[in-house]
Design a protein around this motif. Structure first.
Motif, PDB file in Angstrom:
ATOM      1  N   SER A  78      35.804  33.004  30.424  1.00  0.00           N
ATOM      2  CA  SER A  78      35.576  31.746  31.142  1.00  0.00           C
ATOM      3  C   SER A  78      36.419  30.686  30.462  1.00  0.00           C
ATOM      4  O   SER A  78      36.501  30.662  29.222  1.00  0.00           O
TER       5      SER A  78
ATOM      6  N   ARG B 216      36.880  39.323  44.429  1.00  0.00           N
ATOM      7  CA  ARG B 216      35.821  38.609  43.701  1.00  0.00           C
ATOM      8  C   ARG B 216      34.425  39.157  44.029  1.00  0.00           C
ATOM      9  O   ARG B 216      33.435  38.741  43.445  1.00  0.00           O
TER      10      ARG B 216
ATOM     11  N   HIS C 277      37.929  27.260  46.018  1.00  0.00           N
ATOM     12  CA  HIS C 277      38.790  27.745  44.934  1.00  0.00           C
ATOM     13  C   HIS C 277      40.263  27.700  45.345  1.00  0.00           C
ATOM     14  O   HIS C 277      40.582  27.751  46.517  1.00  0.00           O
TER      15      HIS C 277
ATOM     16  N   HIS D  95      39.504  27.093  39.397  1.00  0.00           N
ATOM     17  CA  HIS D  95      39.829  25.687  39.664  1.00  0.00           C
ATOM     18  C   HIS D  95      40.699  25.134  38.536  1.00  0.00           C
ATOM     19  O   HIS D  95      40.866  25.766  37.500  1.00  0.00           O
TER      20      HIS D  95
HETATM   21  P1  5GP Z   1      32.923  31.244  35.380  1.00  0.00           P
HETATM   22  O1  5GP Z   1      33.519  30.870  34.073  1.00  0.00           O
HETATM   23  O2  5GP Z   1      31.683  30.450  35.670  1.00  0.00           O
HETATM   24  O3  5GP Z   1      32.806  32.705  35.567  1.00  0.00           O
HETATM   25  O4  5GP Z   1      33.987  30.801  36.484  1.00  0.00           O
HETATM   26  C1  5GP Z   1      34.447  29.475  36.569  1.00  0.00           C
HETATM   27  C2  5GP Z   1      35.002  29.224  37.945  1.00  0.00           C
HETATM   28  O5  5GP Z   1      36.142  30.063  38.147  1.00  0.00           O
HETATM   29  C3  5GP Z   1      34.043  29.577  39.059  1.00  0.00           C
HETATM   30  O6  5GP Z   1      34.257  28.686  40.112  1.00  0.00           O
HETATM   31  C4  5GP Z   1      34.425  30.960  39.443  1.00  0.00           C
HETATM   32  O7  5GP Z   1      34.107  31.226  40.771  1.00  0.00           O
HETATM   33  C5  5GP Z   1      35.931  30.958  39.204  1.00  0.00           C
HETATM   34  N1  5GP Z   1      36.418  32.259  38.769  1.00  0.00           N
HETATM   35  C6  5GP Z   1      35.943  33.035  37.775  1.00  0.00           C
HETATM   36  N2  5GP Z   1      36.673  34.168  37.658  1.00  0.00           N
HETATM   37  C7  5GP Z   1      37.623  34.105  38.609  1.00  0.00           C
HETATM   38  C8  5GP Z   1      38.689  34.974  39.009  1.00  0.00           C
HETATM   39  O8  5GP Z   1      38.912  36.044  38.455  1.00  0.00           O
HETATM   40  N3  5GP Z   1      39.452  34.558  40.054  1.00  0.00           N
HETATM   41  C9  5GP Z   1      39.239  33.365  40.691  1.00  0.00           C
HETATM   42  N4  5GP Z   1      40.038  33.035  41.701  1.00  0.00           N
HETATM   43  N5  5GP Z   1      38.252  32.541  40.351  1.00  0.00           N
HETATM   44  C10 5GP Z   1      37.451  32.879  39.315  1.00  0.00           C
END
Ligand code: 5GP
Ligand code: MN
Length: 335
Positions: free
Chosen positions: A282, A98, A119, A304
């Protein structure tokens, strides 16, 4: 991974410490990292904060943000700090990948590695000490617990409180998501006693954009959003041309994925952006649809239960097709 409490007695010896967070940091990643850095500095440690990538302008007001090293822009400086580090704190991410281009370096360096994160499915073997609690609203809440647990509540000042509050409101959607426990409200009450000016933080984070961004959102909602009522799901697919047309900058797309969930009955929202190196997904859901599993299964991601992200090396068109196929496969869970 040994419990985080085991390092509390070791905090009294000054060390060289690096704190890092996930790529493209959000208010929780940056706020929790800066809050911890302010506290550890007060304890006499030499602290550097490194972000794997750049960060949105709406985080630049945070106390200490000016000293954060951008790994992509200042790789030598960041690598020197990492080589010198005795301790490495990893905040708001569960797996080294990440941190994008920094992951290899983090795996290589031989120092004490500490995880503070909320997470799902943490890579526990990569850390010496740590805490992973997926029930926590935010990493900021966990850093508050760390500060109080280690006996340092008296070191929380207005700056620390502002950083923690930014993380909390960022990850709880300003107190609306289910992980917002009574304790989160209690913490905010304590932060107010420390001098927190909460409305200022909201202004910094949410009233700090350029006109272009609002025009961009209007355009996206009108032309790029598709609703699939048969699956209670929505899709927003943003081509590169839109990013150029509206001068979209880091952080400008934050929160867009939530808009479709304001439509009655919509349980799942997917947003995909055509970035140079990948198509970045997302996902957000309401209720019992698990987007952590969904992102892991179809889009090489995670996160999550109700908020996750992923990526695809396919074209925008192909990855959109994959999403539509995934909706079909999940039809029963989406009812
Ligand atoms: P966002 O849509 O804001 O990029 O991510 C939403 C949530 O999922 C955030 O808490 C982010 O840290 C987590 N997240 C985004 N991409 C990934 C990924 O590829 N792997 C994991 N484990 N978490 C992710
Ligand atoms: Mn977080």
């Amino acid at each position: 991974m040994k419990p985080i409490q085991d390092i509390y007695p070791l905090l009294t010896i000054p060390r060289r410490i690096v704190i890092t967070m996930h790529q493209k940091p959000d208010p929780d990643a940056m706020g929790s990292s800066l809050a911890l850095s302010l506290i550890l500095s007060k304890l006499g440690h030499i602290v550097e904060v490194i972000s794997p990538t750049n960060w949105p302008d709406f985080l630049k007001w945070m106390p200490g943000a000016k000293t954060v090293i951008d790994y992509e822009a200042s790789r030598d400086r960041a690598n020197n700090a990492l080589d010198a580090a005795e301790w490495l704190f990893c905040l708001d991410f569960n797996a080294l990948h990440r941190t994008k281009h920094m992951a290899k370096k983090l795996a290589e360096i031989n120092c004490v590695k500490v995880l503070i994160d909320h997470h799902e499915q943490p890579e526990e073997a990569a850390f010496n000490y740590g805490i992973s609690n997926t029930c926590k609203s935010s990493t900021a809440e966990m850093v508050y617990d760390f500060i109080v647990g280690s006996g340092n509540e008296s070191l929380i000042d207005e700056n620390v409180a502002s950083c923690l509050y930014a993380g909390i409101i960022g990850d709880t959607g300003s107190f609306r998501f289910p992980a917002t426990s009574g304790r989160v409200h209690e913490i905010v009450a304590r932060l107010k006693e420390k001098g927190l000016k909460h409305s200022l933080v909201h202004e910094h984070l949410y009233d700090n954009f350029l006109e272009d961004r609002l025009r961009f959102i209007g355009h996206i909602l009108l032309h790029r959003m598709e609703i699939f009522y048969e699956y209670n799901a929505a899709l927003i697919a943003i081509p590169k041309s839109d990013l150029l047309k509206f001068n979209v900058r880091t952080g400008d797309t934050e929160g867009l994925v939530n808009y479709p969930l304001t439509i009655q009955g919509i349980k799942l929202s997917g947003l995909v952006i055509d970035r140079d190196e990948e198509r970045k997904w997302s996902f957000r859901s309401k209720g019992d649809f698990d987007v952590n599993t969904f992102a892991r299964k179809y889009f090489n991601g995670g996160g999550h239960f109700n908020a996750s992200g992923g990526r695809s090396a396919d074209t925008l068109q192909k990855t959109v097709q994959a999403y539509k196929k995934a909706l079909q496969e999940n039809e029963s869970q989406l009812q």
